[in-house]
Design an enzyme around this catalytic site. Sequence first.
Site, PDB file in Angstrom:
ATOM      1  N   GLU A  38       0.408  -1.001   0.110  1.00 23.36           N
ATOM      2  CA  GLU A  38       0.196  -0.067   0.455  1.00 23.36           C
ATOM      3  C   GLU A  38       0.768   1.113   0.410  1.00 23.36           C
ATOM      4  O   GLU A  38       2.032   1.119   0.858  1.00 23.36           O
ATOM      5  CB  GLU A  38      -0.737  -0.302   1.447  1.00 23.36           C
ATOM      6  CG  GLU A  38      -1.950   1.318   1.311  1.00 23.36           C
ATOM      7  CD  GLU A  38      -3.163   1.324   1.775  1.00 23.36           C
ATOM      8  OE1 GLU A  38      -3.748   0.200   1.594  1.00 23.36           O
ATOM      9  OE2 GLU A  38      -3.043   2.073   3.031  1.00 23.36           O
ATOM     10  N   THR A  81      -4.033   5.386  -1.707  1.00 24.79           N
ATOM     11  CA  THR A  81      -5.254   4.976  -0.960  1.00 24.79           C
ATOM     12  C   THR A  81      -5.815   7.110  -1.051  1.00 24.79           C
ATOM     13  O   THR A  81      -4.666   7.230  -2.391  1.00 24.79           O
ATOM     14  CB  THR A  81      -4.653   5.713   0.702  1.00 24.79           C
ATOM     15  OG1 THR A  81      -3.313   6.911   0.886  1.00 24.79           O
ATOM     16  CG2 THR A  81      -3.866   4.297   1.628  1.00 24.79           C
ATOM     17  N   ALA A 141      -8.403  11.291   3.460  1.00 25.61           N
ATOM     18  CA  ALA A 141      -8.912  11.770   4.628  1.00 25.61           C
ATOM     19  C   ALA A 141      -9.959  13.215   3.687  1.00 25.61           C
ATOM     20  O   ALA A 141      -8.827  13.683   4.113  1.00 25.61           O
ATOM     21  CB  ALA A 141      -8.547  11.771   5.958  1.00 25.61           C
ATOM     22  N   TYR A 166     -12.851  -5.277   9.645  1.00 23.92           N
ATOM     23  CA  TYR A 166     -12.444  -4.993  10.904  1.00 23.92           C
ATOM     24  C   TYR A 166     -12.169  -6.089  11.482  1.00 23.92           C
ATOM     25  O   TYR A 166     -13.270  -6.263  12.268  1.00 23.92           O
ATOM     26  CB  TYR A 166     -13.251  -3.853  11.356  1.00 23.92           C
ATOM     27  CG  TYR A 166     -13.402  -2.574  10.500  1.00 23.92           C
ATOM     28  CD1 TYR A 166     -12.447  -1.515  10.320  1.00 23.92           C
ATOM     29  CD2 TYR A 166     -14.261  -1.991   9.706  1.00 23.92           C
ATOM     30  CE1 TYR A 166     -11.923  -0.366   9.546  1.00 23.92           C
ATOM     31  CE2 TYR A 166     -14.563  -1.415   8.437  1.00 23.92           C
ATOM     32  CZ  TYR A 166     -13.422  -0.700   8.778  1.00 23.92           C
ATOM     33  OH  TYR A 166     -13.136   0.574   7.496  1.00 23.92           O
TER      34      TYR A 166
END
Length: 291
Positions: free
Chosen positions: A17, A48, A51, A148
């Site tokens: 990543e 990614t 945010a 999760y």
Amino acid sequence: MKLTELLRGDRLHLSFEVFPPKTSTAFEDVRAAVEEIAALRPSFVSVTYGAGGGTSEFTLSIAEDILRTQHVPTLAHLTCVSSTRETVRERIAAMKQAGIENVMALRGDLTPELMNTDRSKWDYRYAIELVRDLKESGADFCIGGACYPEKHPESADSVEDIIHLKEKVDAGCEFLTTQMFFDNNLLYRYLYRIREKGIEVPVIPGIMPITNAKQVERAIRLSGSFMPTRFRSLVDKFGSSPAAMKQAGIIYATDQIIDLYANGVKNVHVYTMNKPDVAASILKNLSDILG
Ligand code: FAD
């Protein structure tokens, strides 16, 4: 190449990543680090999405660059929580145009700034709505979602969390990548529980090599992950010595990967975080296992 095809193999495959730069001045440095990581030939590289979507255009340019210069499959992340439906549609169209085949559909973190905004005006509340938009775009993306092992911090309990995960998979998620965890037994229990509830898509465990003591606090704050005593002792012993901590963190992550493979897991995602040296060390530690 669609990731669902890659995930079928029998041998151990590692994916890495990377994250996009926050500003255009940092773009070239990040691109150089990412190219070094992609040149190590992981099974795919995921990029990614900043945010709140602040660096969204960089996600796409970095993903395109990996495809074009390194010919390594990519997984572009996309979040929806603070975006309008129109913006999301534009992003989806841009990804389609760029030839992106794999998209990680995420809600996005509720940053402190977002928590203070008027949520009644948001177009999206959950990742499942983005999964539906991607399906309806007609682009034939291979769609991934997050899961999760220790439940999402906002979920009241793991039962509720798994119910919503099943809805997300039924809406069109073809594979799942897990939040980081530091105790493999949590993953094994989780896999058993989600399979029991009929979630059958491939699950890629996410492993974060902790390479400095500061990262430990941040990792716990963001993920809520349980830190086993064995890991805590390692941080206590080596945390004040950067080189020793880095070596110990890489070995701990390698050990987690070996245990996962020995227990039947074939694909592992490593949160390499723009650190080619960390990615290379893990590959070196596993050279005979990877074959
Ligand atoms: P969701 O699947 O929407 O779940 C969020 C919460 O809502 C969960 O508690 C879920 O149980 C609950 N929920 C879902 N549906 C419903 C419903 N119908 N009713 C009530 N509750 C519901 N963040 C970024 O900003 N950029 C990234 O690139 C990024 N990459 C990530 C990659 C991975 C592998 C992981 C694990 C996380 C990543 N994140 C990223 C963080 C992620 O955005 C946050 O964890 C976020 O808080 C939740 O995203 P989600 O897609 O899992 O949300």
